[in-house]
Design an enzyme around this catalytic site. Structure first.
Site, PDB file in Angstrom:
ATOM      1  CB  THR A  41      85.019 -51.625 101.415  1.00 24.48           C
ATOM      2  OG1 THR A  41      85.430 -52.905 100.897  1.00 24.48           O
ATOM      3  CG2 THR A  41      84.574 -50.737 100.269  1.00 24.48           C
ATOM      4  CE  LYS A  51      80.273 -40.275 102.108  1.00 27.63           C
ATOM      5  NZ  LYS A  51      80.682 -41.347 101.190  1.00 27.63           N
ATOM      6  N   GLY A 142      82.196 -58.044 104.597  1.00 32.21           N
ATOM      7  CA  GLY A 142      81.756 -56.925 103.777  1.00 32.21           C
ATOM      8  C   GLY A 142      81.232 -57.310 102.413  1.00 32.21           C
ATOM      9  CB  SER A 143      79.536 -55.778  99.998  1.00 29.02           C
ATOM     10  OG  SER A 143      79.784 -54.408 100.225  1.00 29.02           O
ATOM     11  CB  ALA A 179      71.016 -42.845  89.204  1.00 24.26           C
ATOM     12  CE1 TYR A 181      72.727 -44.051 100.855  1.00 25.77           C
ATOM     13  CE2 TYR A 181      71.297 -44.659  99.031  1.00 25.77           C
ATOM     14  CZ  TYR A 181      71.479 -44.411 100.376  1.00 25.77           C
ATOM     15  OH  TYR A 181      70.421 -44.520 101.246  1.00 25.77           O
ATOM     16  CD  GLU A 201      69.155 -46.360  87.917  1.00 26.25           C
ATOM     17  OE1 GLU A 201      68.509 -47.426  87.959  1.00 26.25           O
ATOM     18  OE2 GLU A 201      70.268 -46.204  88.484  1.00 26.25           O
ATOM     19  CG  LEU A 313      73.579 -48.189 104.855  1.00 26.14           C
ATOM     20  CD1 LEU A 313      72.342 -47.598 105.507  1.00 26.14           C
ATOM     21  CD2 LEU A 313      74.192 -47.207 103.855  1.00 26.14           C
ATOM     22  CG  HIS A 438      66.302 -17.918 115.337  1.00 25.11           C
ATOM     23  ND1 HIS A 438      65.897 -18.239 114.056  1.00 25.11           N
ATOM     24  CD2 HIS A 438      66.563 -16.579 115.336  1.00 25.11           C
ATOM     25  CE1 HIS A 438      65.903 -17.149 113.323  1.00 25.11           C
ATOM     26  NE2 HIS A 438      66.291 -16.117 114.059  1.00 25.11           N
TER      27      HIS A 438
END
Length: 459
Positions: A41, A51, A142-143, A179, A181, A201, A313, A438
């Protein structure tokens, strides 16, 4: 009848990584995947395509809204959704092909088809009626999308995340149930591309499980961008009529939209594996019960990833796959569940590792808190990304870092420093005393660590 040392069912992040590590350790490994494309998935209809669209949609939004401030004029800006989808599909294919290459390179035998464990050490691939034997069988399937009573996805107007990654046109009005990820990421994609987005939600907050202070800041940021939120909304049903969807909300007016996304979570994907007949113990939420070595209640059968306890995850599944392979070979394997980051790839990004402030209060753990806003960070100012903060929670007596929560640009990368710090048992003082270049966004992490002791330098 083919025989291997290890047979892994599922070629997602947990499965293919377990296969690679087991092969590296000298096992004869097979991997069974029901889909033609490998990667699970995450690669096919999850992490990678979402993404890709998040990046493309942010480029479009930036060109439309932000480039003028930099003295860059963009005339005749147009959205070519088809080209965007082609790029997304190309990225997905490259990742899937990469998994195929890695398995082949490591000598893993791949089978395609739906697998059923007919007996310990024996797996049947139903599509080809091939039987495979192995000493160790690993479930890494998986799911799947969790259902919601009264909502029946039709793949067109009422959809899951899979279909929402491949709309052929930008919705006029997209309503999102959930609401978390997935709902927020996909809602933001289509909002950037021109859709009106309403998020519904059930809870009175967004991002359940994340630090409440950070979730509250995220809500303000998303509302400022134009997303609409209905919190405390109990959805009782949805129906379609032509190109419109009517969503029923208990105690409130119906919401009418042209697309409805169901994103209320995921469930372990264990159907058809034969677990009940084998006597494999399953918990109340459908997750397979395993011990610290990922052993199920049936000898020779193991489980990792989304089908077992813990956050669903990809990187958690990968670590479990590596740990299991090493357990099988050496008797030693480890996953530190206290150091698994969670990330929301919205804008601003949100990332967290360790305990939340609410959890520490509930457990009665004494702690000190330090935070630092990106608005006071030089690099953030140069890039025009001053929204958000870094928040560090440290034990009040030992100064050991207990949790780090970030909302802002680059949070998905900045959290890695916090993960390593927690893994090594570092203190806030350790980060505060470490040189950070920096100008970088990472200086905000150092400043938050200094703030734990009340001595931030640039605020």
């Amino acid at each position: 009848m083919p025989r291997h040392d290890v047979v892994i069912i599922g070629a997602g992040p947990g499965g293919y990584v377990a296969a690679i590590r087991a092969a590296q350790l000298g096992f004869d490994v097979a991997c069974i995947e029901r889909e033609e494309a490998l990667g699970g998935t995450c690669v096919r209809v999850g992490c990678i395509p979402s993404k890709a669209l998040l990046v493309s949609s942010e480029r479009f939004r930036e060109a439309r809204e932000d480039l003028g401030e930099h003295g860059i004029g963009v005339g005749g800006l147009e959205l070519d959704l088809g080209a965007m989808m082609v790029r997304k599909d190309r990225v997905v294919k490259a990742n899937s092909d990469g998994v195929t290459f890695l398995l082949k390179k490591n000598g893993v035998t791949c089978y395609q088809g739906s697998a059923e464990i007919v007996a310990p050490g024996r797996v049947v691939i139903r599509d080809s009626e091939t039987t495979v034997e192995a000493e160790h069988t690993v479930i890494a399937t998986g799911s799947r999308v969790a259902p919601l009573s009264g909502i029946e996805p039709d793949g067109d107007r009422i959809v899951t995340s899979s279909e929402a990654l491949a709309f052929s046109e930008v919705p006029e009005h997209l309503a999102v149930i959930g609401a978390g990820y997935i709902g927020l990421e996909l809602g933001l994609v289509w909002h950037r591309l021109g859709a009106r987005v309403t998020v519904l939600e059930y809870l009175e907050r967004i991002l359940p499980g994340m630090d409440a202070e950070i979730a509250g800041e995220a809500l303000k940021a998303f509302r400022k961008q134009g997303l609409e939120f209905h919190l405390g909304a109990r959805i009782t049903g949805a129906s379609t009529s032509g190109n419109r969807v009517s969503v029923e909300v208990e105690g409130a007016d119906k919401i009418t939209c042209d697309r409805l996304l169901l994103a209320v979570g995921r469930l372990p994907n264990t159907d058809g594996l034969g677990l009940g007949r084998l006597g494999v113990a399953v918990g109340e939420r459908g997750q397979i019960e395993v011990d610290e070595r990922f052993r199920t209640s049936v000898p020779g059968i193991y489980a990792i990833g989304d089908v077992v306890r813990g956050p669903m995850l990809a990187h958690k599944a990968e670590e479990e796959g590596v740990a299991l392979a090493e357990w099988l070979k050496t008797g030693v394997g480890r996953v530190n569940y206290a150091a698994i980051p969670g990330i929301v790839y919205t804008e601003p990004e949100i990332a967290a590792v360790g305990q939340t402030e609410e959890q520490l209060k509930e457990e009665g753990v004494p702690y000190r808190k330090g935070s630092f806003p990106f608005s006071a960070n030089g690099r953030a100012r140069t890039e025009g990304v001053v929204e958000g903060k870094v928040k560090i929670l440290a034990h009040a007596e030992t100064d050991r870092i207990l949790g780090v929560h970030i909302i802002g640009a680059g949070a998905s990368d900045l959290i890695a420093e916090a993960v390593v710090a927690i893994e090594f048992g570092a203190s806030a003082e350790d980060i505060a005393r470490s040189v950070h270049a920096h100008p970088t966004l990472a200086e905000a992490v150092k400043e938050a660590a200094l703030a734990v002791d009340g001595r931030s330098l640039h605020l």
